[in-house]
Design a protein around this motif. Structure first.
Motif, PDB file in Angstrom:
ATOM      1  N   ARG A 160      26.985  38.662  35.306  1.00 52.17           N
ATOM      2  CA  ARG A 160      28.352  38.254  34.946  1.00 52.17           C
ATOM      3  C   ARG A 160      29.325  38.442  36.100  1.00 52.17           C
ATOM      4  O   ARG A 160      30.426  37.886  36.091  1.00 52.17           O
ATOM      5  CB  ARG A 160      28.840  39.044  33.725  1.00 52.17           C
ATOM      6  CG  ARG A 160      28.875  40.537  33.910  1.00 52.17           C
ATOM      7  CD  ARG A 160      29.349  41.245  32.651  1.00 52.17           C
ATOM      8  NE  ARG A 160      29.082  42.667  32.719  1.00 52.17           N
ATOM      9  CZ  ARG A 160      29.700  43.571  31.971  1.00 52.17           C
ATOM     10  NH1 ARG A 160      30.611  43.199  31.096  1.00 52.17           N
ATOM     11  NH2 ARG A 160      29.389  44.857  32.072  1.00 52.17           N
ATOM     12  N   TYR A 161      28.931  39.234  37.115  1.00 50.44           N
ATOM     13  CA  TYR A 161      29.778  39.433  38.286  1.00 50.44           C
ATOM     14  C   TYR A 161      29.312  38.611  39.485  1.00 50.44           C
ATOM     15  O   TYR A 161      29.727  38.874  40.627  1.00 50.44           O
ATOM     16  CB  TYR A 161      29.831  40.915  38.654  1.00 50.44           C
ATOM     17  CG  TYR A 161      30.443  41.783  37.578  1.00 50.44           C
ATOM     18  CD1 TYR A 161      31.718  41.513  37.087  1.00 50.44           C
ATOM     19  CD2 TYR A 161      29.746  42.867  37.046  1.00 50.44           C
ATOM     20  CE1 TYR A 161      32.282  42.291  36.086  1.00 50.44           C
ATOM     21  CE2 TYR A 161      30.308  43.647  36.048  1.00 50.44           C
ATOM     22  CZ  TYR A 161      31.568  43.360  35.580  1.00 50.44           C
ATOM     23  OH  TYR A 161      32.114  44.129  34.587  1.00 50.44           O
ATOM     24  N   THR A 162      28.465  37.614  39.222  1.00 48.46           N
ATOM     25  CA  THR A 162      27.910  36.812  40.318  1.00 48.46           C
ATOM     26  C   THR A 162      28.987  36.273  41.243  1.00 48.46           C
ATOM     27  O   THR A 162      28.889  36.373  42.462  1.00 48.46           O
ATOM     28  CB  THR A 162      27.104  35.622  39.760  1.00 48.46           C
ATOM     29  OG1 THR A 162      25.975  36.111  39.042  1.00 48.46           O
ATOM     30  CG2 THR A 162      26.615  34.729  40.886  1.00 48.46           C
ATOM     31  N   ARG A 163      30.035  35.666  40.680  1.00 50.14           N
ATOM     32  CA  ARG A 163      31.018  35.002  41.520  1.00 50.14           C
ATOM     33  C   ARG A 163      31.828  35.983  42.346  1.00 50.14           C
ATOM     34  O   ARG A 163      32.021  35.774  43.549  1.00 50.14           O
ATOM     35  CB  ARG A 163      31.955  34.154  40.655  1.00 50.14           C
ATOM     36  CG  ARG A 163      32.973  33.327  41.432  1.00 50.14           C
ATOM     37  CD  ARG A 163      32.313  32.336  42.361  1.00 50.14           C
ATOM     38  NE  ARG A 163      32.362  32.777  43.753  1.00 50.14           N
ATOM     39  CZ  ARG A 163      31.520  32.352  44.674  1.00 50.14           C
ATOM     40  NH1 ARG A 163      30.570  31.498  44.383  1.00 50.14           N
ATOM     41  NH2 ARG A 163      31.626  32.790  45.918  1.00 50.14           N
ATOM     42  N   ILE A 164      32.294  37.057  41.748  1.00 53.97           N
ATOM     43  CA  ILE A 164      33.166  37.954  42.509  1.00 53.97           C
ATOM     44  C   ILE A 164      32.394  38.699  43.595  1.00 53.97           C
ATOM     45  O   ILE A 164      32.900  38.890  44.705  1.00 53.97           O
ATOM     46  CB  ILE A 164      33.923  38.940  41.577  1.00 53.97           C
ATOM     47  CG1 ILE A 164      34.972  39.712  42.364  1.00 53.97           C
ATOM     48  CG2 ILE A 164      32.973  39.886  40.873  1.00 53.97           C
ATOM     49  CD1 ILE A 164      36.000  38.829  43.071  1.00 53.97           C
ATOM     50  N   GLY A 247      49.630  38.621  46.425  1.00 50.63           N
ATOM     51  CA  GLY A 247      49.067  37.622  45.539  1.00 50.63           C
ATOM     52  C   GLY A 247      48.118  36.630  46.188  1.00 50.63           C
ATOM     53  O   GLY A 247      47.450  35.856  45.485  1.00 50.63           O
ATOM     54  N   VAL A 248      48.023  36.623  47.520  1.00 50.57           N
ATOM     55  CA  VAL A 248      47.185  35.628  48.205  1.00 50.57           C
ATOM     56  C   VAL A 248      45.724  35.767  47.807  1.00 50.57           C
ATOM     57  O   VAL A 248      45.055  34.773  47.483  1.00 50.57           O
ATOM     58  CB  VAL A 248      47.343  35.735  49.735  1.00 50.57           C
ATOM     59  CG1 VAL A 248      46.238  34.939  50.442  1.00 50.57           C
ATOM     60  CG2 VAL A 248      48.699  35.232  50.170  1.00 50.57           C
ATOM     61  N   PHE A 249      45.212  36.984  47.805  1.00 50.23           N
ATOM     62  CA  PHE A 249      43.784  37.149  47.531  1.00 50.23           C
ATOM     63  C   PHE A 249      43.461  36.946  46.054  1.00 50.23           C
ATOM     64  O   PHE A 249      42.345  36.557  45.715  1.00 50.23           O
ATOM     65  CB  PHE A 249      43.295  38.503  48.057  1.00 50.23           C
ATOM     66  CG  PHE A 249      43.212  38.516  49.560  1.00 50.23           C
ATOM     67  CD1 PHE A 249      42.140  37.928  50.205  1.00 50.23           C
ATOM     68  CD2 PHE A 249      44.215  39.087  50.321  1.00 50.23           C
ATOM     69  CE1 PHE A 249      42.071  37.897  51.590  1.00 50.23           C
ATOM     70  CE2 PHE A 249      44.156  39.069  51.704  1.00 50.23           C
ATOM     71  CZ  PHE A 249      43.083  38.475  52.348  1.00 50.23           C
ATOM     72  N   ARG A 254      40.843  33.198  42.244  1.00 46.22           N
ATOM     73  CA  ARG A 254      40.983  32.192  41.183  1.00 46.22           C
ATOM     74  C   ARG A 254      40.453  30.832  41.638  1.00 46.22           C
ATOM     75  O   ARG A 254      39.854  30.097  40.845  1.00 46.22           O
ATOM     76  CB  ARG A 254      42.452  32.095  40.749  1.00 46.22           C
ATOM     77  CG  ARG A 254      42.927  33.302  39.944  1.00 46.22           C
ATOM     78  CD  ARG A 254      44.281  33.059  39.315  1.00 46.22           C
ATOM     79  NE  ARG A 254      45.356  33.015  40.284  1.00 46.22           N
ATOM     80  CZ  ARG A 254      46.007  34.092  40.738  1.00 46.22           C
ATOM     81  NH1 ARG A 254      45.685  35.295  40.306  1.00 46.22           N
ATOM     82  NH2 ARG A 254      46.978  33.977  41.623  1.00 46.22           N
ATOM     83  N   THR A 255      40.628  30.522  42.921  1.00 47.87           N
ATOM     84  CA  THR A 255      40.132  29.255  43.461  1.00 47.87           C
ATOM     85  C   THR A 255      38.611  29.211  43.475  1.00 47.87           C
ATOM     86  O   THR A 255      37.998  28.217  43.054  1.00 47.87           O
ATOM     87  CB  THR A 255      40.666  29.036  44.889  1.00 47.87           C
ATOM     88  OG1 THR A 255      42.095  28.964  44.844  1.00 47.87           O
ATOM     89  CG2 THR A 255      40.112  27.751  45.492  1.00 47.87           C
ATOM     90  N   THR A 256      37.977  30.277  43.948  1.00 52.95           N
ATOM     91  CA  THR A 256      36.508  30.293  43.988  1.00 52.95           C
ATOM     92  C   THR A 256      35.924  30.281  42.584  1.00 52.95           C
ATOM     93  O   THR A 256      34.905  29.637  42.329  1.00 52.95           O
ATOM     94  CB  THR A 256      35.976  31.516  44.755  1.00 52.95           C
ATOM     95  OG1 THR A 256      36.401  32.729  44.091  1.00 52.95           O
ATOM     96  CG2 THR A 256      36.467  31.529  46.193  1.00 52.95           C
ATOM     97  N   HIS A 257      36.576  30.976  41.653  1.00 55.89           N
ATOM     98  CA  HIS A 257      36.069  31.014  40.280  1.00 55.89           C
ATOM     99  C   HIS A 257      36.203  29.648  39.594  1.00 55.89           C
ATOM    100  O   HIS A 257      35.346  29.267  38.794  1.00 55.89           O
ATOM    101  CB  HIS A 257      36.800  32.097  39.473  1.00 55.89           C
ATOM    102  CG  HIS A 257      36.259  33.471  39.689  1.00 55.89           C
ATOM    103  ND1 HIS A 257      36.228  34.070  40.926  1.00 55.89           N
ATOM    104  CD2 HIS A 257      35.701  34.357  38.835  1.00 55.89           C
ATOM    105  CE1 HIS A 257      35.694  35.276  40.812  1.00 55.89           C
ATOM    106  NE2 HIS A 257      35.359  35.466  39.563  1.00 55.89           N
ATOM    107  N   ALA A 258      37.278  28.926  39.905  1.00 59.07           N
ATOM    108  CA  ALA A 258      37.451  27.595  39.316  1.00 59.07           C
ATOM    109  C   ALA A 258      36.351  26.652  39.796  1.00 59.07           C
ATOM    110  O   ALA A 258      35.782  25.891  39.002  1.00 59.07           O
ATOM    111  CB  ALA A 258      38.827  27.040  39.681  1.00 59.07           C
ATOM    112  N   LYS A 259      36.028  26.706  41.082  1.00 59.29           N
ATOM    113  CA  LYS A 259      34.955  25.872  41.617  1.00 59.29           C
ATOM    114  C   LYS A 259      33.612  26.290  41.030  1.00 59.29           C
ATOM    115  O   LYS A 259      32.753  25.447  40.725  1.00 59.29           O
ATOM    116  CB  LYS A 259      34.939  25.986  43.141  1.00 59.29           C
ATOM    117  CG  LYS A 259      33.777  25.265  43.821  1.00 59.29           C
ATOM    118  CD  LYS A 259      33.745  23.774  43.504  1.00 59.29           C
ATOM    119  CE  LYS A 259      32.640  23.095  44.277  1.00 59.29           C
ATOM    120  NZ  LYS A 259      32.408  21.692  43.832  1.00 59.29           N
TER     121      LYS A 259
END
Length: 279
Positions: A160-164, A247-249, A254-259
């Motif tokens: 479940r933590y694959t993306r992060i 807030g940049v990171f 959020r961008t990587t998770h959306a993709k």
């Protein structure tokens, strides 16, 4: 041990090169296929003994471990080619993060694992993130992690933590190197310092900082506290960075998770005709 690689693009070729240069595998233990056969053939020319084959099935048959190093949109085609040749005793290892373990266990009779490598593995450093399916045994995990241990530190993670964890380990080198590039470019633009000299200084700094965070046992906060004297130059610059980077990171994540979600949905539709929620 005999190992197959399906896909010899950027990461597939990097893994082959790292395994061979580290002594983890000899070229004669490896078979490799690629959508463009010439790419696999070039690797075989660089590493005499490595077997470049023209089909994915041929790269997998009889192999103890098979690394699936293909892009999300290619996965369905590759799995369709492997389904009739995959054996229960084989371990198939996907390095494609949006492909869930459940999907692969549904599609293949074999043991399944997922590994998230990093470009840092090229210099036998960094982590390899390991996720295991329900059919794998302790022996399977030990065999895979022993192999990965030649080029990295294998770390067992929850799927479940694959993306992060991929953001931190696999995408992280690109993110950090971009920050370093911007720092160097600004130094050149603002002062006229020779770029090669500035890059050499910054690169040595980054390597030393990594040593402080690992062998030195320091945290990022501790490094900042030791360097930034209250009221000093570093402290003022850090305050500016805190304001400008606020807030940049979070946006990066959020961008990587959306993709990632987009890729997962695409893979789910390709296999099942519907979205697969693997997280």
């Amino acid at each position: 041990m005999n190992v197959g690689f399906i896909g010899t693009g950027s990461m597939g070729s990097l893994l082959i090169e790292a395994f061979v240069s580290s002594g983890a595998l000899t070229p004669g233990q490896i078979a490799a296929s690629n959508r463009t056969y010439a790419k696999a053939a070039r690797l075989a020319a660089c590493y005499p003994g490595l077997k470049a084959v023209t089909s994915n099935a041929e790269a997998a048959i009889g192999r103890d471990i098979v690394f699936l190093c293909v892009k999300p949109h290619e996965f369905k085609t590759v799995i369709d080619e492997l389904r009739s040749v995959a054996a229960p005793e084989q371990l198939f290892v996907s390095i494609t993060s949006p492909v869930m373990i459940k999907v692969l266990e549904d599609q293949l009779p074999s043991k399944i694992a997922k590994v998230i490598p990093s470009i840092t593995n090229r210099v036998r450093s960094g982590a390899s993130l390991c996720i295991y399916g329900t059919r794998t045994t302790d022996e399977d995990r030990a065999r895979l992690e022993n192999l990965l241990g030649f080029i990295s530190v294998p770390l067992h993670i929850d799927e479940r933590y694959t993306r992060i964890v991929s953001d931190l380990s696999s995408c992280g080198p690109a993110f950090i190197s971009y920050v370093l590039q911007c720092f160097v470019d600004a130094a050149v633009e603002e002062t006229g310092i020779d770029r090669e000299q500035a890059l050499a200084v910054a690169t040595a700094m980054l390597r030393g900082t990594g040593e402080l965070l690992t062998a030195g046992g320091m945290t990022p906060e501790q490094i900042q506290q030791r360097v930034a004297v209250p009221g000093g130059i570093t402290a003022e610059a850090l305050q500016l960075m805190e304001r400008e980077l606020d807030g940049v990171f979070g946006q990066v994540i959020r961008t990587t998770h959306a993709k990632f979600r987009e890729d997962m949905e695409s893979i789910g539709f390709s296999f099942y005709g519907e979205e697969v929620n693997g997280l």
